[in-house]
Design an enzyme around this catalytic site. Structure first.
Site, PDB file in Angstrom:
ATOM      1  N   HIS A  71      70.046 -34.533 -87.545  1.00  0.00           N
ATOM      2  CA  HIS A  71      69.353 -35.681 -86.952  1.00  0.00           C
ATOM      3  C   HIS A  71      67.878 -35.377 -86.673  1.00  0.00           C
ATOM      4  O   HIS A  71      67.144 -36.261 -86.227  1.00  0.00           O
ATOM      5  CB  HIS A  71      70.102 -36.208 -85.705  1.00  0.00           C
ATOM      6  CG  HIS A  71      69.916 -35.397 -84.470  1.00  0.00           C
ATOM      7  ND1 HIS A  71      70.886 -34.572 -83.968  1.00  0.00           N
ATOM      8  CD2 HIS A  71      68.878 -35.310 -83.607  1.00  0.00           C
ATOM      9  CE1 HIS A  71      70.447 -34.000 -82.862  1.00  0.00           C
ATOM     10  NE2 HIS A  71      69.223 -34.433 -82.620  1.00  0.00           N
ATOM     11  N   ASP A 115      76.314 -32.334 -88.154  1.00  0.00           N
ATOM     12  CA  ASP A 115      74.904 -32.434 -87.761  1.00  0.00           C
ATOM     13  C   ASP A 115      74.209 -31.091 -87.978  1.00  0.00           C
ATOM     14  O   ASP A 115      73.922 -30.356 -87.026  1.00  0.00           O
ATOM     15  CB  ASP A 115      74.829 -32.880 -86.292  1.00  0.00           C
ATOM     16  CG  ASP A 115      73.421 -33.275 -85.871  1.00  0.00           C
ATOM     17  OD1 ASP A 115      72.552 -33.402 -86.754  1.00  0.00           O
ATOM     18  OD2 ASP A 115      73.218 -33.445 -84.653  1.00  0.00           O
ATOM     19  N   SER A 214      67.181 -30.476 -79.287  1.00  0.00           N
ATOM     20  CA  SER A 214      67.986 -30.746 -80.465  1.00  0.00           C
ATOM     21  C   SER A 214      67.599 -29.788 -81.570  1.00  0.00           C
ATOM     22  O   SER A 214      66.415 -29.517 -81.783  1.00  0.00           O
ATOM     23  CB  SER A 214      67.705 -32.158 -80.962  1.00  0.00           C
ATOM     24  OG  SER A 214      68.368 -33.067 -80.157  1.00  0.00           O
ATOM     25  N   GLY A 215      68.607 -29.274 -82.258  1.00  0.00           N
ATOM     26  CA  GLY A 215      68.343 -28.392 -83.386  1.00  0.00           C
ATOM     27  C   GLY A 215      68.223 -26.926 -83.013  1.00  0.00           C
ATOM     28  O   GLY A 215      68.259 -26.068 -83.882  1.00  0.00           O
TER      29      GLY A 215
END
Ligand SMILES: *[C@@H]1O[C@H](CO)[C@@H](O)[C@H](O)[C@H]1NC(C)=O
Length: 260
Positions: A71, A115, A214-215
């Site tokens: 994402h 993801d 995120s990530g």
């Protein structure tokens, strides 16, 4: 980070996190500033999607590949390695454009299943004391519930203000049993998938155990076992991480295929 960057970042959130009802960018709330360069695998990703900019975390898994969340994909992505304070262009910093992003072919942006994304760097990173790879987990290795891991990022430092951190922050989090992310049809964890995701963060610890950007990597016993993926709107733990050990064959095959 400039104010404009922050505003753009928050404008982008609904696009980046489609999972209803919760799910916004990760954040380190509580936690502490990391010792500079103690996590030399950390990558800061600046993303452009159309005319909107945003950022994510990521981590270096080989000289020319960074792993992150699917994402976090964008039209233009630049990776910063060897950095601690984003305001400075530190002498040990390497900024490398991404030449190809490879989101997992079964990534589902509604459920956020699979993801995970590999980013191929435009040129190899120079590995040194500030820029280093992090080992991947063994295929299908699972962390026992109760294992203490850590997560780091440059994300928001409080649920109540929109300031992100200039310096890398980190916090400890504990691996929870899958049952702590129950798949109730109306609950926030309804899309939890125990084979592709990890449930992380003790609800008893409240807001002190938070998600990273995120990530970014969930580091357990020196390996990148998870990738910060999604969670409840207000950041209440547990949060959901991509289970990296499930994807070892895909990661290895993809890196081999794209090796010049
Ligand atoms: C979990 O994800 C895998 C991989 O995409 C998929 O094959 C499986 O059907 C999913 N399981 C559930 C319960 O959704």
């Amino acid at each position: 980070m400039s104010l404009t960057m922050q505003l753009l970042f928050f404008v982008l959130l609904p696009v980046a996190f489609r999972l209803p009802p919760g799910s916004q960018a990760g954040e380190i709330i509580g936690g502490r500033e990391a010792q500079p360069h103690s996590r030399p695998y950390m990558a800061y990703l600046s993303l452009w999607r159309g005319h909107k900019s945003s950022f994510c975390g990521g981590f270096l898994v080989s000289e020319n590949f960074v792993l992150t969340a699917a994402h976090c994909n964008g039209d233009i992505i630049t990776v910063r390695l060897g950095t601690h304070n984003l305001r400075n262009w530190e002498y040990n910093e390497q900024r490398i454009p991404v030449c190809r992003s490879i989101p997992h072919p079964q990534y589902n942006k509604v459920t956020l299943n699979n993801d995970i994304m590999l980013l191929q760097l435009g040129h190899k990173a120079r590995l040194n004391g500030y820029v280093r790879r992090i080992p991947l987990p063994l295929p299908h290795q699972r962390m026992r519930p109760g294992t203490v891991c850590s997560v780091a990022g440059w994300g928001r430092t409080s649920a109540h203000n929109q300031l992100s951190s200039d310096t890398l922050r980190e916090t400890d989090v504990v691996v929870m049993p899958d049952a702590a992310c129950p798949r109730d049809p109306d609950g926030i964890y309804r899309n939890y998938n125990a084979s592709t995701m990890m449930c992380v963060g003790d609800p008893e610890k409240g807001k002190s155990s938070f998600r990273g950007d995120s990530g970014g990597p969930l580091v357990c016993q020196g390996r990148a076992q998870g990738i910060v993926s999604w969670g409840s709107e207000d950041g209440t733990p547990p949060a959901v991480y991509t289970r990296v050990s499930t994807y070892i064959p895909w990661i290895r095959a993809t890196m081999r295929r794209l090796q010049p």
